[in-house]
Design a protein around this motif. Structure first.
Motif, mmCIF file in Angstrom:
data_model
loop_
_atom_site.group_PDB
_atom_site.id
_atom_site.type_symbol
_atom_site.label_atom_id
_atom_site.label_comp_id
_atom_site.label_asym_id
_atom_site.label_seq_id
_atom_site.Cartn_x
_atom_site.Cartn_y
_atom_site.Cartn_z
ATOM 1 N N GLY A 199 0.805 -1.073 0.045
ATOM 2 C CA GLY A 199 -0.018 0.019 0.115
ATOM 3 C C GLY A 199 0.920 1.296 -0.074
ATOM 4 O O GLY A 199 1.956 1.334 -0.580
ATOM 5 N N ILE A 200 0.287 2.120 0.595
ATOM 6 C CA ILE A 200 0.941 3.460 0.735
ATOM 7 C C ILE A 200 2.498 3.440 1.362
ATOM 8 O O ILE A 200 3.481 4.093 0.650
ATOM 9 N N GLY A 201 2.568 2.739 2.344
ATOM 10 C CA GLY A 201 4.037 2.634 3.182
ATOM 11 C C GLY A 201 4.933 1.997 1.986
ATOM 12 O O GLY A 201 5.970 2.403 2.024
ATOM 13 N N ARG A 202 4.458 1.203 1.253
ATOM 14 C CA ARG A 202 5.496 0.450 0.189
ATOM 15 C C ARG A 202 5.837 1.536 -0.809
ATOM 16 O O ARG A 202 6.932 1.631 -1.246
ATOM 17 N N ALA A 203 4.986 2.305 -1.225
ATOM 18 C CA ALA A 203 4.996 3.401 -2.295
ATOM 19 C C ALA A 203 6.169 4.252 -1.853
ATOM 20 O O ALA A 203 7.168 4.755 -2.453
ATOM 21 N N ILE A 204 5.988 4.526 -0.321
ATOM 22 C CA ILE A 204 6.686 5.523 0.270
ATOM 23 C C ILE A 204 8.158 5.209 0.386
ATOM 24 O O ILE A 204 9.096 5.603 -0.076
ATOM 25 N N ALA A 205 8.278 3.679 0.687
ATOM 26 C CA ALA A 205 9.730 3.112 0.691
ATOM 27 C C ALA A 205 10.379 3.253 -0.618
ATOM 28 O O ALA A 205 11.406 3.444 -0.546
ATOM 29 N N GLU A 206 9.581 2.867 -1.528
ATOM 30 C CA GLU A 206 10.123 2.739 -3.035
ATOM 31 C C GLU A 206 10.546 4.251 -3.602
ATOM 32 O O GLU A 206 11.794 4.183 -3.933
ATOM 33 N N LEU A 207 9.568 4.892 -3.205
ATOM 34 C CA LEU A 207 9.845 6.404 -3.661
ATOM 35 C C LEU A 207 11.075 7.048 -2.994
ATOM 36 O O LEU A 207 12.190 7.450 -3.499
ATOM 37 N N PHE A 208 11.107 6.790 -1.650
ATOM 38 C CA PHE A 208 12.425 7.249 -0.865
ATOM 39 C C PHE A 208 13.720 6.671 -1.197
ATOM 40 O O PHE A 208 14.744 7.280 -1.274
ATOM 41 N N VAL A 247 8.836 7.478 9.291
ATOM 42 C CA VAL A 247 7.307 7.588 8.993
ATOM 43 C C VAL A 247 6.364 6.748 9.607
ATOM 44 O O VAL A 247 6.789 5.670 9.230
ATOM 45 N N ASN A 248 5.597 7.308 10.287
ATOM 46 C CA ASN A 248 4.567 6.516 10.962
ATOM 47 C C ASN A 248 3.352 6.086 10.116
ATOM 48 O O ASN A 248 2.437 6.960 10.085
ATOM 49 N N ASN A 249 3.327 5.122 9.475
ATOM 50 C CA ASN A 249 2.400 4.923 8.319
ATOM 51 C C ASN A 249 1.469 3.864 8.768
ATOM 52 O O ASN A 249 0.169 3.816 8.165
ATOM 53 N N ALA A 250 1.902 2.697 9.592
ATOM 54 C CA ALA A 250 1.260 1.523 9.684
ATOM 55 C C ALA A 250 -0.240 2.040 10.254
ATOM 56 O O ALA A 250 -0.230 2.790 11.195
ATOM 57 N N GLY A 251 -1.080 1.431 9.802
ATOM 58 C CA GLY A 251 -2.583 1.914 10.192
ATOM 59 C C GLY A 251 -3.402 0.811 9.997
ATOM 60 O O GLY A 251 -3.397 0.074 8.922
ATOM 61 N N LEU A 252 -4.960 0.900 10.548
ATOM 62 C CA LEU A 252 -5.893 0.166 9.977
ATOM 63 C C LEU A 252 -7.161 0.687 10.078
ATOM 64 O O LEU A 252 -7.435 1.654 11.213
ATOM 65 N N VAL A 253 -8.087 0.538 9.199
ATOM 66 C CA VAL A 253 -9.539 1.010 9.593
ATOM 67 C C VAL A 253 -10.107 0.301 10.663
ATOM 68 O O VAL A 253 -10.805 0.783 11.688
ATOM 69 N N ASP A 305 -5.729 3.785 -3.641
ATOM 70 C CA ASP A 305 -5.788 2.522 -4.249
ATOM 71 C C ASP A 305 -5.047 1.585 -3.502
ATOM 72 O O ASP A 305 -3.762 1.296 -4.253
ATOM 73 N N THR A 306 -5.306 1.135 -2.462
ATOM 74 C CA THR A 306 -4.468 0.138 -1.716
ATOM 75 C C THR A 306 -5.086 -1.041 -1.313
ATOM 76 O O THR A 306 -6.463 -1.235 -1.559
ATOM 77 N N PRO A 307 -4.283 -2.124 -0.945
ATOM 78 C CA PRO A 307 -5.074 -3.215 -0.450
ATOM 79 C C PRO A 307 -6.141 -3.121 0.714
ATOM 80 O O PRO A 307 -7.152 -3.836 0.750
ATOM 81 N N MET A 308 -5.629 -2.165 1.648
ATOM 82 C CA MET A 308 -6.620 -1.814 2.577
ATOM 83 C C MET A 308 -8.195 -1.352 1.997
ATOM 84 O O MET A 308 -9.090 -1.745 2.544
ATOM 85 N N ILE A 309 -8.257 -0.566 0.750
ATOM 86 C CA ILE A 309 -9.284 -0.189 0.239
ATOM 87 C C ILE A 309 -10.027 -1.337 -0.432
ATOM 88 O O ILE A 309 -11.024 -1.399 -0.504
ATOM 89 N N ALA A 310 -8.991 -2.187 -1.184
ATOM 90 C CA ALA A 310 -9.563 -3.378 -1.874
ATOM 91 C C ALA A 310 -10.475 -4.284 -0.936
ATOM 92 O O ALA A 310 -11.268 -4.976 -1.476
ATOM 93 N N GLU A 311 -10.141 -4.362 0.341
ATOM 94 C CA GLU A 311 -10.699 -5.111 1.239
ATOM 95 C C GLU A 311 -12.072 -4.566 1.858
ATOM 96 O O GLU A 311 -12.797 -5.578 2.404
ATOM 97 N N GLN A 312 -12.154 -3.219 1.794
ATOM 98 C CA GLN A 312 -13.410 -2.882 2.260
ATOM 99 C C GLN A 312 -14.632 -2.925 1.287
ATOM 100 O O GLN A 312 -14.559 -2.900 0.104
ATOM 101 N N ASP A 313 -15.744 -2.852 1.712
ATOM 102 C CA ASP A 313 -17.046 -2.544 1.048
ATOM 103 C C ASP A 313 -17.053 -1.875 -0.200
ATOM 104 O O ASP A 313 -16.570 -0.475 0.037
ATOM 105 N N THR A 314 -17.130 -2.145 -1.118
ATOM 106 C CA THR A 314 -17.072 -1.363 -2.618
ATOM 107 C C THR A 314 -17.983 -0.123 -2.595
ATOM 108 O O THR A 314 -17.896 0.816 -3.156
ATOM 109 N N ALA A 315 -19.064 -0.278 -1.856
ATOM 110 C CA ALA A 315 -20.280 0.730 -1.579
ATOM 111 C C ALA A 315 -19.693 1.981 -1.072
ATOM 112 O O ALA A 315 -19.819 3.265 -1.384
ATOM 113 N N ILE A 316 -18.900 1.718 -0.034
ATOM 114 C CA ILE A 316 -18.220 2.824 1.044
ATOM 115 C C ILE A 316 -17.056 3.308 0.095
ATOM 116 O O ILE A 316 -17.165 4.711 0.168
#
Ligand SMILES: NC(=O)c1ccc[n+]([C@@H]2O[C@H](COP(=O)([O-])OP(=O)(O)OC[C@H]3O[C@@H](n4cnc5c(N)ncnc54)[C@H](O)[C@@H]3O)[C@@H](O)[C@H]2O)c1
Length: 240
Positions: free
Chosen positions: A16-25, A79-85, A181-192
């Motif tokens: 997700g976002i953390g991976r994109a940050i790591a790769e860009l950094f 970067v404190n990025n780890a998180g969950l809904v 557009d990350t795995p976190m969002i892919a795992e949530q209800d598509t209507a949300i």
């Protein structure tokens, strides 16, 4: 090479976002240590190393930070990025277990990260901390009580730390992604997800890399006069 020579610890960087940050950094010249409970899949570049880190556990933070300092002698960027809904219920419906689970990662994890890394940054004469909050740490929405509370706490802990450590040369800022557009969002209800995109002026989700560019700016010396801010990268969501 906007982070040339810097050492950066990025939590939740396995995906997700953390991976994109790591790769860009890493592309921008940093040596990046990804701290995550999951190992990153696929292609981690040679400048990215992975370390087992559970942000809910202070001892885990201490072990990870000690190892980074032993190997690199410094930590320039955290970067404190780890998180969950974690839970979508409002206050009177969320289980106490879910409340605690979400707050432990998003809020206490960020607190532990700053608590562990700040002494090293003070000793070395400065550093930059980027705390990943959310649009939901800035504006209200129904439900997701624990996520909103914990992400708002991240926003204010950021300002508190920015003012507490300004004389130590440590800059602390929060980043507030809109829907990405990350795995976190892919795992949530598509209507949300569809509802949030419909409410976003740009009418689309962000690519994780678009969020990562915000973290890059805050982490880099380009932001040398920037501390205590909340940077939305949200397709205009918080503009109205
Ligand atoms: N994706 C979005 O739309 C969005 C929007 C606003 C804010 N955010 C925030 O951005 C951050 C990243 O979100 P994402 O969408 O990439 O999430 P994700 O679920 O795709 O990735 C989260 C990463 O954090 C790691 N993680 C979870 N618990 C951990 C723990 N206890 N210790 C260490 N690592 C742990 C996971 O293993 C995973 O690699 C989160 O803080 C999230 O709240 C995301």
């Amino acid at each position: 090479m906007r982070l040339q020579g810097k050492v950066a610890l990025v939590t939740g960087g396995a995906r997700g976002i953390g991976r994109a940050i790591a790769e860009l950094f890493a592309e921008q010249g940093a040596r990046v240590i990804v701290g995550d409970i999951d190992a990153p899949g696929g292609s981690a570049s040679g400048r990215i190393t992975w370390r087992d880190l559970d942000v809910r556990d202070l001892a885990s933070w201490q072990a990870a930070t000690d190892a980074v300092v032993e190997e690199h002698q410094r930590i320039d960027v955290l970067v404190n990025n780890a998180g969950l809904v974690g839970a979508y219920e409002p206050i009177d419906e969320i289980s106490l277990q879910d409340w605690t689970r979400v707050v432990e990662v998003n809020q206490t994890g960020t607190f532990y990260g700053m608590r562990t890394v700040i002494p090293h940054m003070r000793a070395q004469g400065g550093g930059s901390i980027v705390n990943v909050s959310s649009i939901w740490g800035m504006v209200g929405c129904p439900g997701v009580a624990a996520y909103q509370a914990s992400k708002a706490a991240v926003r204010m802990m950021t300002k508190n730390a920015a003012l507490s450590y300004v004389a130590d040369g440590i800059r602390v800022n929060s980043l507030h992604p809109g829907i990405a557009d990350t795995p976190m969002i892919a795992e949530q209800d598509t209507a949300i997800t569809a509802e949030v995109i419909a409410e976003t002026p740009m009418r689309r989700a962000a690519a994780p890399r678009e969020i990562a560019y915000g973290a890059l700016f805050l982490a880099s010396d380009e932001a040398s006069y920037v501390t205590g801010i909340e940077l939305p990268v949200d397709g205009g969501y918080t503009a109205p």
